[in-house]
Design a protein around this motif. Structure first.
Motif, short mmCIF file in Angstrom:
data_model
loop_
_atom_site.label_atom_id
_atom_site.label_comp_id
_atom_site.label_asym_id
_atom_site.label_seq_id
_atom_site.Cartn_x
_atom_site.Cartn_y
_atom_site.Cartn_z
N PHE A 53 0.85 -1.21 0.00
CA PHE A 53 0.00 0.00 0.00
C PHE A 53 0.88 1.25 0.00
CE2 PHE A 53 -2.53 3.38 1.72
CZ PHE A 53 -3.84 3.10 1.37
N ASP B 275 0.48 5.73 -1.56
CA ASP B 275 -0.31 6.69 -2.32
C ASP B 275 0.16 6.68 -3.77
OD1 ASP B 275 -1.70 8.78 -3.39
OD2 ASP B 275 -0.93 10.32 -2.03
N ILE C 222 -7.63 6.49 -2.74
CA ILE C 222 -7.57 6.40 -1.27
C ILE C 222 -8.06 7.69 -0.59
CG2 ILE C 222 -5.77 4.62 -1.21
CD1 ILE C 222 -3.74 6.92 -0.72
N PHE D 219 -7.96 7.40 3.44
CA PHE D 219 -6.60 7.40 3.96
C PHE D 219 -6.04 8.82 3.94
CE2 PHE D 219 -2.07 6.79 4.09
CZ PHE D 219 -1.87 5.62 4.81
N ARG D 220 -6.30 9.52 2.85
CA ARG D 220 -5.80 10.90 2.73
C ARG D 220 -6.44 11.80 3.79
NH1 ARG D 220 -3.31 11.53 -1.57
NH2 ARG D 220 -4.64 10.19 -2.82
N LEU E 32 -6.45 -0.89 -3.91
CA LEU E 32 -6.22 0.16 -2.92
C LEU E 32 -7.54 0.78 -2.47
CD1 LEU E 32 -3.14 2.22 -4.23
CD2 LEU E 32 -3.17 0.43 -2.49
N ASN E 33 -8.42 0.99 -3.42
CA ASN E 33 -9.71 1.61 -3.11
C ASN E 33 -10.52 0.74 -2.15
OD1 ASN E 33 -12.84 2.28 -4.41
ND2 ASN E 33 -11.51 3.95 -3.75
N ASP F 41 -8.95 0.96 1.23
CA ASP F 41 -9.31 2.24 1.82
C ASP F 41 -10.69 2.15 2.48
OD1 ASP F 41 -8.47 5.11 2.03
OD2 ASP F 41 -10.35 5.43 0.96
N GLU F 42 -11.61 1.47 1.84
CA GLU F 42 -12.94 1.28 2.42
C GLU F 42 -12.89 0.41 3.67
OE1 GLU F 42 -15.51 -0.25 -0.58
OE2 GLU F 42 -15.70 1.68 -1.63
N LEU G 269 -10.46 0.36 5.80
CA LEU G 269 -10.00 1.21 6.89
C LEU G 269 -11.13 2.04 7.47
CD1 LEU G 269 -6.57 2.43 5.45
CD2 LEU G 269 -6.95 0.70 7.23
N LYS G 270 -12.00 2.55 6.60
CA LYS G 270 -13.14 3.33 7.09
C LYS G 270 -14.07 2.46 7.94
CE LYS G 270 -16.70 6.59 5.63
NZ LYS G 270 -17.64 6.16 6.69
#
Length: 680
Positions: free
Chosen positions: A260, A262, A276, A279-280, A452-453, A456-457, A459-460
């Motif tokens: 992972f 950016d 992401i 994450f950002r 990655l997308n 990213d989800e 992590l949310k």
């Protein structure tokens, strides 16, 4: 005239004695180098590209191979030496080619030391027929070499040592000078950040020899009890001078995301949307920055090593994996052992198999109490390249937090972003990437950005679940290394190919403190913010990062803790391996019900996975996984009093049993009752 005759006589004797050996060694060296590199590239056309672009490296490796035939200059069993050394190199090359077909790391010297752990799982890589053929070939090779030694021709020529030693000295001088030239001019490297790429950049012979002789941490010249004690006194004094924060002991969770980073840092790439965004957002709100990793493209466990131990991988041998060397039989100070002193329970979670990089053994030497792997998980979604999706991790992080009433430390290793990346369109790709060097790379980047997308989800979802728990929590998120997509630093608008991003989420109002870090400094940063100042490496990083001798003293402490006498702990080993168990939640067996036609027996329970095996009266039966709550045994039946238990097996069988349930006794009404209860 007399001098000329003398010189000609010497030349004639050299031609008759040494020259044939030199020619033969040279021919074998070139032929073997061609075979070794073809095995590594697994392609003749790619080897030819390597030969064109790396001609100097090719010749240098031929010199290495030539030197391994040196015994022919000094003994008379020349044919045996030629065949024996050629056989060794051929075995290395063929083994390397085979291993690259099953894993992303090449065959190195450390794999020989780990042969005992490879043999139990060889059936996972080769069919029984292939195993038999390999065995027959190896036995045949040994028999052939013995016969050759006993019966091969013996040279009748008199060995003239001075001339042969002179030739050998010349070859050694050529080798030393070319090595020095190669390293000084950046053609060769003596430290590998990615051993897979090193084999392709510097050739198989050079890399294998480096891994053979360069292992562990060299004993520092100034290593002594007095030097370590002085350093520990300096750390104590600096610690006393630091402002003392009130100690806090929240749940601490590390999430290491596979490959992972950016990806929008890449120049010239165009994205249909930001891969992401969450994450950002977290980086903007919480402590964040770059974290410099010890590896690129592969070698996840070297990142784990630095993050968990606070130690610098650069002090080890080129291409070495401490998980495969010192940590096989030695414990190491780690964040786990530091936090256990504060009353924490320690958990590892990984949505891949338990034995990957020997984690099933090594994690106990790093202080983990539990290890939850894919064998313990009910897997619902896989990527197109057959990796478990990371969203499953939220559930098992929650289970680890629920499993204790104390504070928990959880180290989570993700796998979804793992390569290889498809070179053709994938229907499920969410994000379209253009602008790379070819259409195939566009497809690879599109797939990678889409993964990655989804990560990213994940992590949310994870942070949403942690917020609902209303327990003090610190979550540290970072990428383990960049993906294996031939990325160079000059391809990026900021950062380097060794740097990934991190953020430190918390629900405790900790101050935002952005900084770029080395991987071995990350856990110390987290514990500093919580006022936790125990552990040798943790305290060293907290007090000495600005010291002129920072790296030298770090090497001194690492040597002391791993290879030395543990002077920093007052002599003697401090840590014992933990009695690590697999999973945090027992699998439950409930009932056994036979269908009316008496053709199928259904076992109910909770927590079954595809790696759950059913045993009846001590023998494994062919039961079929039907879901988390159900198993089916076709044609099976049970009689009252039969004993039943289940086993969680490893995907690779390196450790045959990960977890075994208690024994249950079958009752006439279909209930399964614990044997202990029946006996009482």
């Amino acid at each position: 005239m007399g001098n000329k005759k003398k010189i000609n006589s010497i030349i004639d004797r050299i031609k008759a004695g040494v020259l044939p050996d030199i020619v033969m060694c040279g021919i074998l060296a070139v032929v073997l180098e061609v075979i070794l590199e073809i095995c590594d590239w697994r392609s003749v056309s790619l080897f030819l590209v390597f030969l064109e672009n790396k001609t100097w490296i090719f010749c240098y490796n031929c010199v290495i191979l030539f030197l391994t035939f040196v015994p022919v200059f000094f003994i008379k069993r020349k044919v045996f030496v030629y065949i024996f050394m050629s056989s060794i190199w051929l075995v290395i090359g063929i083994t390397n080619g085979i291993m690259l077909g099953y894993r992303n790391t090449p065959f190195s010297a450390v794999d020989i030391a780990l042969l005992k752990s490879v043999l139990p799982i060889i059936s996972n890589y080769l069919t029984p027929l292939q195993i038999c053929l390999v065995g027959i070939l190896l036995i045949g090779l040994i028999v052939l070499l013995v016969c050759l030694f006993l019966y091969c021709p013996i040279s009748e020529k008199r060995i003239t040592m001075p001339r042969r030693i002179l030739c050998l000295a010349g070859m050694l001088l050529l080798f030393v000078c070319s090595t020095k030239y190669g390293i000084e001019h950046g053609i060769l490297e003596d430290k590998f950040s990615n051993i897979r790429l090193a084999y392709r950049d510097y050739g198989t012979p050079y890399c294998f020899v480096v891994t053979l002789f360069d292992n562990g941490i060299d004993r520092p010249i100034n290593y002594s009890v007095n030097r370590v004690n002085r350093l520990m006194d300096q750390i104590d004094k600096k610690q006393d001078e630091l402002e003392k924060e009130e100690q806090q002991t929240p749940n601490i969770i590390f999430v290491q995301l596979e490959s992972f980073f950016d990806v929008t840092r890449m120049k010239n790439l165009n994205f249909s949307e930001d891969p992401i965004p969450f994450f950002r957002q977290m980086m903007e709100k919480y402590s964040s920055g770059f974290v410099s990793m010890p590896t690129y493209g592969a070698g996840t466990v070297n990142t784990e090593f630095e993050i968990m131990t606070g130690m610098n991988k650069d002090f080890f041998g080129a291409g070495e994996y401490p998980f495969k060397s010192i940590l096989q039989e030695h414990t190491s100070e780690s964040i786990c052992y530091v936090l256990k002193e504060e009353g924490y329970r320690t958990h590892a979670i990984h949505n891949n198999n338990a034995s990957f990089y020997d984690r099933d053994y090594v994690y106990a030497n790093l202080g983990f109490d539990t290890f939850t792997t894919m064998e313990m998980m009910t897997i619902t979604e896989m990527t197109e390249t057959n990796w478990v999706k990371d969203k499953i991790l939220t559930k098992y992080i929650g289970q680890a937090l629920d499993s204790t009433e104390t504070q928990d430390f959880i180290y989570t290793v993700s796998v979804q972003g793992h390569g290889d990346y498809p070179e053709e369109p994938v229907a499920s790709n969410r994000i379209r990437v253009t602008g790379s060097k070819s259409e195939n790379f566009d497809y690879q980047y599109s797939y990678y950005a889409s993964q990655l997308n989804e990560m990213d989800e994940f992590l949310k979802e994870l942070i949403d679940s942690l917020e609902k728990r209303k327990e003090d929590t610190v979550l540290v998120v970072f990428g383990d290394h960049l993906p294996s997509l031939e990325i160079e630093t000059e391809d990026m608008s900021r950062g380097t190919k060794f740097e990934t991003e991190y953020f430190i989420w918390n629900n405790m109002g900790l101050e935002k403190n952005d900084e770029n870090l080395q991987a071995y400094q990350l856990y110390s940063k987290v514990l500093t913010s919580l006022g936790i100042h125990t552990g040798v490496m943790n305290r060293y990083h907290q007090t000495s990062r600005e010291s002129f001798s920072y790296q030298d003293n770090m090497k001194l402490l690492q040597y002391d803790l791993l290879y030395g006498s543990n002077y920093s702990y007052g002599y003697g080993g401090r840590f014992q391996p933990t009695d690590m168990v697999f999973g945090v939640k027992d699998i439950i067996i409930g009932t056994a019900n036979l269908t009316p036609d008496q053709e199928k027996l259904y076992i109910t329970g909770d927590g079954f996975t595809p790696y759950t095996d059913l045993y009846v009266n001590g023998k494994k039966v062919e039961a079929e996984f039907m879901g988390r709550l159900l198993m089916r045994w076709k044609g099976g039946t049970l009689e009252a009093g039969d004993e039943v238990y289940i086993v969680q097996r490893s995907k690779t069988d390196q450790r045959p049993v990960l977890w075994k349930s208690p024994v249950y006794v079958y009752q006439k009404n279909g209930d399964l009752v614990l044997k202990e209860s029946v006996e009482e």
